[in-house]
Design a protein around this motif. Structure first.
Motif, short mmCIF file in Angstrom:
data_model
loop_
_atom_site.label_atom_id
_atom_site.label_comp_id
_atom_site.label_asym_id
_atom_site.label_seq_id
_atom_site.Cartn_x
_atom_site.Cartn_y
_atom_site.Cartn_z
N GLY A 23 -34.91 30.66 -5.52
CA GLY A 23 -33.97 31.16 -4.52
C GLY A 23 -32.54 30.74 -4.80
N VAL A 24 -32.35 29.49 -5.17
CA VAL A 24 -31.01 28.98 -5.45
C VAL A 24 -30.36 29.76 -6.60
N GLU A 26 -30.39 32.74 -7.30
CA GLU A 26 -29.86 34.03 -6.87
C GLU A 26 -28.91 33.93 -5.68
N ASP A 27 -28.63 32.73 -5.24
CA ASP A 27 -27.84 32.54 -4.02
C ASP A 27 -26.35 32.41 -4.35
N LEU A 30 -24.96 28.87 -3.00
CA LEU A 30 -25.47 27.63 -3.58
C LEU A 30 -25.36 27.55 -5.09
N ARG A 31 -25.57 28.65 -5.78
CA ARG A 31 -25.61 28.61 -7.25
C ARG A 31 -24.37 27.97 -7.87
N ALA A 85 -28.37 27.75 4.00
CA ALA A 85 -28.88 28.44 2.81
C ALA A 85 -29.90 27.56 2.10
N TRP A 86 -29.60 26.29 1.96
CA TRP A 86 -30.53 25.35 1.32
C TRP A 86 -31.85 25.32 2.09
N ARG A 88 -33.07 27.68 4.05
CA ARG A 88 -33.78 28.97 3.89
C ARG A 88 -34.63 28.97 2.63
N HIS A 89 -34.04 28.54 1.52
CA HIS A 89 -34.78 28.53 0.25
C HIS A 89 -35.88 27.48 0.27
#
Length: 129
Positions: A23-24, A26-27, A30-31, A85-86, A88-89
Motif C-alpha cells: 500500500g505504501v 502506491e500512496d 507516504l511514498r 494513511a499509515w 489505512r495501509h
C-alpha cells in the motif's frame, strides 16, 4: 508463550509488513517519506522492530540500537493525514493475516497508539489526542 510465538513468529510479521508496504508503495502521501528507491530496507527495519517488540529476537536493537521512533522520524512531516494513511495501509495488512480476534485486537491497539504517537505536526484545526 509470547505474542510473537502465538501469532506464528517472524513469518507472520513479514507478511504483515510486506502487505503494508504494498500500500505504501502506491500512496502519494507516504511514498515520498521513504527516500530509498527500494522499500525493502524499510520493510526489513519495521519487521525487525515488530518482531523484537512482540517478544522475538532482539536483532533490531542489536543492529540499530534503541528504537527512538520519534527521533528517527523527526525529519518527516507526520501529520494527521499521514497518520491516517499509515493506519489505512496497516489496517489492510492486519486484516490480511486472519489472526484470532484477541490477537488482532491487541496488535491493532498497539499499531493505532504508535501511529498517534508518531504525529509531529499538528493541523491547527485538529484537536490533540
Amino acid at each position: 508463550m509470547t505474542f510473537f510465538e502465538a501469532v506464528g513468529g517472524e513469518p507472520t510479521f513479514r507478511r504483515l509488513v510486506d502487505k503494508f508496504y504494498e500500500g505504501v508503495a502506491e500512496d502519494p502521501l507516504l511514498r515520498p517519506m521513504y527516500p530509498e528507491e527500494d522499500l525493502g530496507p524499510a520493510a526489513d527495519r519495521l519487521t525487525l522492530f515488530l518482531v523484537q517488540y512482540w517478544g522475538g529476537p532482539s536483532t533490531y536493537s542489536d543492529s540499530r540500537g534503541h528504537p527512538r521512533l520519534r527521533m528517527r522520524h523527526a525529519s518527516f512531516r507526520v501529520d494527521a493525514d499521514a497518520r491516517d494513511a499509515w493506519l489505512r495501509h496497516m489496517r489492510v495488512a492486519v486484516d490480511s493475516l486472519g489472526l484470532p480476534a484477541q490477537h488482532e485486537a491487541e496488535l491493532w491497539s498497539y499499531l493505532e497508539r504508535a501511529a498517534y504517537f508518531m504525529v509531529n505536526t499538528m493541523d491547527p484545526a485538529e484537536p490533540a489526542h
